[in-house]
Design a protein around this motif. Structure first.
Motif, PDB file in Angstrom:
ATOM      1  N   GLY A  17       0.813  -1.211   0.000  1.00 38.58           N
ATOM      2  CA  GLY A  17       0.000   0.000   0.000  1.00 38.58           C
ATOM      3  C   GLY A  17       0.844   1.257   0.000  1.00 38.58           C
ATOM      4  N   LEU A  18       1.950   1.220   0.745  1.00 39.31           N
ATOM      5  CA  LEU A  18       2.835   2.376   0.803  1.00 39.31           C
ATOM      6  C   LEU A  18       3.464   2.660  -0.563  1.00 39.31           C
ATOM      7  N   SER A  19       3.923   1.608  -1.233  1.00 36.57           N
ATOM      8  CA  SER A  19       4.520   1.823  -2.558  1.00 36.57           C
ATOM      9  C   SER A  19       3.467   2.245  -3.574  1.00 36.57           C
ATOM     10  N   ALA A  20       2.250   1.715  -3.463  1.00 32.29           N
ATOM     11  CA  ALA A  20       1.179   2.115  -4.382  1.00 32.29           C
ATOM     12  C   ALA A  20       0.822   3.582  -4.195  1.00 32.29           C
ATOM     13  N   GLN A  21       0.747   4.037  -2.940  1.00 28.12           N
ATOM     14  CA  GLN A  21       0.431   5.437  -2.692  1.00 28.12           C
ATOM     15  C   GLN A  21       1.547   6.357  -3.182  1.00 28.12           C
ATOM     16  N   ALA A  22       2.773   5.955  -2.971  1.00 25.79           N
ATOM     17  CA  ALA A  22       3.899   6.785  -3.415  1.00 25.79           C
ATOM     18  C   ALA A  22       3.912   6.904  -4.934  1.00 25.79           C
ATOM     19  N   SER A  23       3.729   5.786  -5.624  1.00 24.13           N
ATOM     20  CA  SER A  23       3.764   5.847  -7.090  1.00 24.13           C
ATOM     21  C   SER A  23       2.535   6.559  -7.649  1.00 24.13           C
ATOM     22  N   ALA A  24       1.361   6.346  -7.054  1.00 21.83           N
ATOM     23  CA  ALA A  24       0.151   7.021  -7.539  1.00 21.83           C
ATOM     24  C   ALA A  24       0.248   8.527  -7.343  1.00 21.83           C
ATOM     25  N   SER A  25       0.802   8.955  -6.214  1.00 27.97           N
ATOM     26  CA  SER A  25       0.922  10.400  -5.977  1.00 27.97           C
ATOM     27  C   SER A  25       1.899  11.034  -6.958  1.00 27.97           C
ATOM     28  N   ARG A  26       2.960  10.327  -7.316  1.00 30.76           N
ATOM     29  CA  ARG A  26       3.913  10.867  -8.300  1.00 30.76           C
ATOM     30  C   ARG A  26       3.282  10.923  -9.688  1.00 30.76           C
ATOM     31  N   LEU A  27       2.469   9.920 -10.010  1.00 36.52           N
ATOM     32  CA  LEU A  27       1.773   9.931 -11.301  1.00 36.52           C
ATOM     33  C   LEU A  27       0.779  11.092 -11.370  1.00 36.52           C
ATOM     34  N   LEU A  28       0.026  11.302 -10.287  1.00 35.05           N
ATOM     35  CA  LEU A  28      -0.897  12.433 -10.249  1.00 35.05           C
ATOM     36  C   LEU A  28      -0.158  13.758 -10.391  1.00 35.05           C
TER      37      LEU A  28
END
Length: 168
Positions: A17-28
């Motif tokens: 979940g932590l890696s998904a949130q980090a990558s999703a926030s960078r994509l946004l």
């Protein structure tokens, strides 16, 4: 043994979940920087931390909302997005390589019509087999995305903004 398995499951889900949130926030952030999403909110970086704080907080809020879903609904919601993407890829292959092609022989019929059509039907069958709440949530998300696309393209009269994959 069950206790160790549960500990491993919790640690695995937390790190995933932590890696998904980090990558999703960078994509946004990248989409905001390139004008695909609203730049004032998504394209801003914190001066103190040099991170996209708005996108990180938004991803955190969405993750907290997901706590109210059961495992079946949340995994079905994720799978809905994947099946929708695969369905659209298959449709794209049919439209781009078969319907718009100048040459349509037996090889093109099999590779660019038959195989993608089988993939499309399999994806649609899997999609309608998902949890009904996930289908409703996914369809709502899809409709909101189409409405947003219509807004940023002035009713589909302009090309949508493109993302640039070079550093700003």
């Amino acid at each position: 043994m069950a206790r160790w398995f549960l500990i491993g499951l919790i640690v695995g889900q937390f790190t995933s979940g932590l890696s998904a949130q980090a990558s999703a926030s960078r994509l946004l952030f990248a989409m905001g920087r390139d004008g695909v999403l609203p730049r004032p909110f998504f394209g801003r970086i914190s001066k103190r931390f040099e991170t996209p704080v708005n996108s990180i907080v938004l991803c955190g809020v969405v993750a907290l909302l997901a706590l109210h879903m059961d495992v079946t609904t949340s995994t079905s919601f994720i799978n809905f997005g994947a099946f929708l993407a695969f369905s659209l890829v298959n449709l794209s292959v049919i439209f781009h390589y078969y319907l718009k092609a100048e040459r349509r022989g037996p090889r093109e019929l099999v590779l660019f019509l038959l195989f993608p059509l089988i993939g499309l039907l399999a994806d649609l069958w899997l999609m309608v087999s998902l949890d009904h709440l996930a289908i409703w949530l996914g369809a709502t998300w899809l409709v909101l995305g189409v409405i947003y696309l219509a807004v940023i393209t002035s009713g589909f009269r302009q090309q949508p903004p493109e993302m640039h994959f070079d550093e700003a």
